[in-house]
Design a protein around this motif. Structure first.
Motif, PDB file in Angstrom:
ATOM      1  N   HIS A 180       5.505  -0.608  16.168  1.00 56.89           N
ATOM      2  CA  HIS A 180       5.568  -1.293  14.865  1.00 56.89           C
ATOM      3  C   HIS A 180       6.990  -1.751  14.530  1.00 56.89           C
ATOM      4  O   HIS A 180       7.461  -1.581  13.413  1.00 56.89           O
ATOM      5  N   ASN A 215       2.951  -5.518   6.135  1.00 56.02           N
ATOM      6  CA  ASN A 215       1.628  -5.837   6.666  1.00 56.02           C
ATOM      7  C   ASN A 215       1.422  -7.344   6.623  1.00 56.02           C
ATOM      8  O   ASN A 215       1.611  -7.969   5.576  1.00 56.02           O
ATOM      9  N   THR A 216       1.068  -7.924   7.766  1.00 55.46           N
ATOM     10  CA  THR A 216       0.774  -9.351   7.858  1.00 55.46           C
ATOM     11  C   THR A 216      -0.724  -9.547   7.958  1.00 55.46           C
ATOM     12  O   THR A 216      -1.371  -8.960   8.827  1.00 55.46           O
ATOM     13  N   SER A 217      -1.258 -10.359   7.075  1.00 57.47           N
ATOM     14  CA  SER A 217      -2.659 -10.749   7.133  1.00 57.47           C
ATOM     15  C   SER A 217      -2.708 -12.185   7.641  1.00 57.47           C
ATOM     16  O   SER A 217      -2.262 -13.106   6.965  1.00 57.47           O
ATOM     17  N   ASP A 268       0.858  -1.176   0.000  1.00 60.65           N
ATOM     18  CA  ASP A 268       0.000   0.000   0.000  1.00 60.65           C
ATOM     19  C   ASP A 268       0.901   1.234   0.000  1.00 60.65           C
ATOM     20  O   ASP A 268       1.561   1.514   1.001  1.00 60.65           O
ATOM     21  N   ASP A 314       1.698  -3.873  18.532  1.00 59.95           N
ATOM     22  CA  ASP A 314       2.196  -2.805  17.657  1.00 59.95           C
ATOM     23  C   ASP A 314       2.428  -1.497  18.420  1.00 59.95           C
ATOM     24  O   ASP A 314       3.394  -0.795  18.164  1.00 59.95           O
ATOM     25  N   SER A 363       0.437   3.677   2.897  1.00 58.62           N
ATOM     26  CA  SER A 363       0.640   3.224   4.268  1.00 58.62           C
ATOM     27  C   SER A 363       1.977   3.722   4.800  1.00 58.62           C
ATOM     28  O   SER A 363       2.993   3.654   4.110  1.00 58.62           O
ATOM     29  N   PHE A 379       3.555   2.212   7.013  1.00 58.22           N
ATOM     30  CA  PHE A 379       4.245   1.025   7.500  1.00 58.22           C
ATOM     31  C   PHE A 379       5.060   0.353   6.406  1.00 58.22           C
ATOM     32  O   PHE A 379       4.793   0.512   5.220  1.00 58.22           O
ATOM     33  N   HIS A 435       3.363 -11.358  14.801  1.00 60.59           N
ATOM     34  CA  HIS A 435       1.925 -11.175  14.522  1.00 60.59           C
ATOM     35  C   HIS A 435       1.282 -12.538  14.233  1.00 60.59           C
ATOM     36  O   HIS A 435       0.194 -12.846  14.732  1.00 60.59           O
ATOM     37  N   SER A 481      -0.781 -10.007   2.311  1.00 60.32           N
ATOM     38  CA  SER A 481       0.364  -9.562   3.117  1.00 60.32           C
ATOM     39  C   SER A 481       1.409  -8.954   2.188  1.00 60.32           C
ATOM     40  O   SER A 481       1.651  -9.481   1.108  1.00 60.32           O
ATOM     41  N   GLU A 487       6.866  -9.381  12.046  1.00 56.79           N
ATOM     42  CA  GLU A 487       5.718  -9.926  11.308  1.00 56.79           C
ATOM     43  C   GLU A 487       5.424 -11.362  11.737  1.00 56.79           C
ATOM     44  O   GLU A 487       4.266 -11.766  11.854  1.00 56.79           O
TER      45      GLU A 487
END
Length: 182
Positions: free
Chosen positions: A156, A52-54, A44, A151, A47, A49, A102, A85, A99
């Protein structure tokens, strides 16, 4: 008649194919199992960050009644979704560990859900489905809350000391629930 059988068979094949495809897209949890190659989504650009972990928890259950009584079965899986992710610039080993944590938090809550489902008493409720859904929702709310707290406290991944503390904490919590690992 042949057309209905064919349509039913076609539906089953498509359903099976979609289920297999969904399972291929998800990775099962494993300690230190993530690599940057698992992060397949486009980052993204808006973002702030770096990654990103989904991840999530899925569960299913069944109840069979027979002359011998009721048989209750359930399955709980924690998963990582590579297609949702992402990482910018492949990231660092420290960020990958963040990550992974998470994902570890997700597995911790999958174990909590397995424990809760193993302790579920059918004699106390006639409405099984809503009761099990309430257990899942409670665990899911706790998981989301812990992810946010993680986070916040690690900024983060920017606070290395805090991340190391979380690493130890999650490791110990996973060990406590080892009997409920998948």
């Amino acid at each position: 008649m042949k057309k209905k059988i064919f349509n039913g068979l076609l539906f089953l094949l498509i359903s099976f194919g979609l289920q297999a495809q969904m399972e291929e897209e998800r990775l099962k949890w494993g300690a230190n199992s993530l690599t940057w190659e698992n992060f397949k989504a486009t980052p993204d650009p808006n973002s702030p960050f770096t990654a990103n972990t989904s991840s999530g928890i899925s569960y299913s259950w069944s109840l069979k009644s027979s002359v011998l009584g009721k048989e209750y079965n359930y399955e709980v899986h924690s998963f990582f979704n590579p297609k949702e992710s992402w990482v910018k610039n492949s990231g660092s080993i420290h960020l990958l560990a963040h990550e992974q944590l998470h994902f570890d938090i997700t597995e911790l809550h999958a174990r909590k859900l397995r424990k809760a489902l193993s302790e579920f008493d059918f004699k106390k409720t006639r409405e099984v489905k809503p009761a099990l859904q309430a257990i899942y929702q409670k665990v899911e709310i706790e998981r989301a809350s812990m992810q946010n707290k993680f986070d916040l406290e690690t900024k983060h991944s920017m606070e290395e000391g805090a991340q190391l503390e979380w690493q130890e904490y999650i490791k110990k919590e996973l060990e406590k629930l080892e009997d409920f690992s998948s």
